[in-house]
Design an enzyme around this catalytic site. Structure first.
Site, PDB file in Angstrom:
ATOM      1  N   ARG A  59       0.671  -1.337   0.178  1.00  0.00           N
ATOM      2  CA  ARG A  59      -0.054   0.179   0.059  1.00  0.00           C
ATOM      3  C   ARG A  59       0.953   1.132   0.035  1.00  0.00           C
ATOM      4  O   ARG A  59       0.229   2.327  -0.530  1.00  0.00           O
ATOM      5  CB  ARG A  59      -1.015  -0.019   1.228  1.00  0.00           C
ATOM      6  CG  ARG A  59      -2.131  -1.097   1.043  1.00  0.00           C
ATOM      7  CD  ARG A  59      -2.930  -1.215   2.377  1.00  0.00           C
ATOM      8  NE  ARG A  59      -2.206  -1.737   3.389  1.00  0.00           N
ATOM      9  CZ  ARG A  59      -2.356  -3.060   3.901  1.00  0.00           C
ATOM     10  NH1 ARG A  59      -2.828  -3.851   2.911  1.00  0.00           N
ATOM     11  NH2 ARG A  59      -1.669  -3.476   4.965  1.00  0.00           N
ATOM     12  N   GLU A  96       5.014  -9.787  15.182  1.00  0.00           N
ATOM     13  CA  GLU A  96       4.295 -10.136  16.464  1.00  0.00           C
ATOM     14  C   GLU A  96       4.615 -11.663  16.430  1.00  0.00           C
ATOM     15  O   GLU A  96       4.949 -12.150  17.753  1.00  0.00           O
ATOM     16  CB  GLU A  96       2.964  -9.896  16.472  1.00  0.00           C
ATOM     17  CG  GLU A  96       2.612  -9.135  17.909  1.00  0.00           C
ATOM     18  CD  GLU A  96       1.054  -8.619  17.800  1.00  0.00           C
ATOM     19  OE1 GLU A  96       0.541  -8.392  16.533  1.00  0.00           O
ATOM     20  OE2 GLU A  96       0.543  -8.620  18.793  1.00  0.00           O
TER      21      GLU A  96
HETATM   22  P1  AMP Z   1       4.537  -2.614  11.808  1.00  0.00           P
HETATM   23  O1  AMP Z   1       5.777  -3.261  10.982  1.00  0.00           O
HETATM   24  O2  AMP Z   1       4.087  -3.593  12.926  1.00  0.00           O
HETATM   25  O3  AMP Z   1       4.674  -1.225  11.839  1.00  0.00           O
HETATM   26  O4  AMP Z   1       3.495  -2.741  10.647  1.00  0.00           O
HETATM   27  C1  AMP Z   1       3.259  -1.992   9.267  1.00  0.00           C
HETATM   28  C2  AMP Z   1       2.737  -2.752   8.290  1.00  0.00           C
HETATM   29  O5  AMP Z   1       1.826  -3.727   8.515  1.00  0.00           O
HETATM   30  C3  AMP Z   1       2.016  -1.807   7.241  1.00  0.00           C
HETATM   31  O6  AMP Z   1       2.698  -2.055   5.797  1.00  0.00           O
HETATM   32  C4  AMP Z   1       0.783  -1.957   7.281  1.00  0.00           C
HETATM   33  O7  AMP Z   1       0.146  -1.917   6.145  1.00  0.00           O
HETATM   34  C5  AMP Z   1       0.603  -3.367   8.059  1.00  0.00           C
HETATM   35  N1  AMP Z   1      -0.472  -3.415   9.125  1.00  0.00           N
HETATM   36  C6  AMP Z   1       0.172  -3.393  10.432  1.00  0.00           C
HETATM   37  N2  AMP Z   1      -1.153  -3.416  11.491  1.00  0.00           N
HETATM   38  C7  AMP Z   1      -2.119  -3.122  10.527  1.00  0.00           C
HETATM   39  C8  AMP Z   1      -3.519  -2.831  10.973  1.00  0.00           C
HETATM   40  N3  AMP Z   1      -3.752  -2.784  12.414  1.00  0.00           N
HETATM   41  N4  AMP Z   1      -4.289  -2.129   9.815  1.00  0.00           N
HETATM   42  C9  AMP Z   1      -3.632  -2.145   8.648  1.00  0.00           C
HETATM   43  N5  AMP Z   1      -2.543  -2.547   8.324  1.00  0.00           N
HETATM   44  C10 AMP Z   1      -1.770  -2.852   9.154  1.00  0.00           C
END
Ligand code: AMP
Length: 174
Positions: A59, A96
């Site tokens: 995205r 996670e």
């Molecule tokens: P992080 O690495 O935990 O910061 O996760 C970010 C990536 O995971 C991004 O590319 C987001 O598109 C996706 N992502 C993580 N959590 C969500 C959520 N609650 N809703 C939508 N996309 C998420």
């Protein structure tokens, strides 16, 4: 910003139990909201002497590519492992549960180039941290990391605290 926030659809328990997925497709399919979001990024970076925009799979490609086009600079994809066809460097990061890996073409960023890294959302910050490491490994300077949505509870800013973070909106315990 509240009008843009109202365009985001929240899906409980997707893709797994207890995760609320912030679905930006409803914002993207609304022409006015999509334009407003893209304009917001452009206004923020138009005078920052940006050389390239790096977008994160998948995205981040949408908003990153529009920003690059408007700035008149190159766009570089950071992709999930195995998708890029040329020489790459890669970076593992923790999720996670388990881990993942992202890659960038090794000739995509030149030493000293000023880079904005774009994704739709920052949660734990693991993905963007990996993308920043790739850009820096190639000698790029990350001016800022930009997101449409931030989930402050997951403390993504702390994961990347030596870098500037911009988010257009946040969902905090909602
Ligand atoms: P992080 O690495 O935990 O910061 O996760 C970010 C990536 O995971 C991004 O590319 C987001 O598109 C996706 N992502 C993580 N959590 C969500 C959520 N609650 N809703 C939508 N996309 C998420």
């Amino acid at each position: 910003m509240n009008d843009l926030k109202l365009k985001i659809r929240s899906i409980p328990d997707f893709p797994i139990q207890n995760i609320t997925f912030r679905d930006i497709t409803t914002l993207m399919q609304d022409g006015e909201a999509f334009k407003k979001s893209c304009d917001l990024f452009y206004e923020r970076y138009k005078d920052q002497k940006i050389d390239k925009v790096v977008g994160i799979d998948a995205r981040g490609f949408v908003f990153g590519a529009v920003l690059a086009y408007r700035l008149g600079v190159g766009f570089v994809p950071v992709r999930k492992k195995g998708k890029l066809p040329f020489h790459t460097i890669s970076q593992k990061y923790d999720l996670e549960y388990g881990s993942s890996e992202v890659e960038i073409h090794s000739d995509a960023v030149m030493k000293g180039e000023r880079i904005v890294v774009v994704d739709d959302l920052i949660a734990t910050g693991g993905t963007v941290s990996a993308a920043v490491k790739l850009v820096e490994a190639l000698g790029g300077t990350v001016v800022e990391c930009a997101f449409l949505v931030e989930l402050p509870e997951l403390k993504g800013r702390e994961a990347i605290k030596s870098h500037e973070v911009f988010s257009a909106m946040s969902f905090d315990g909602e």
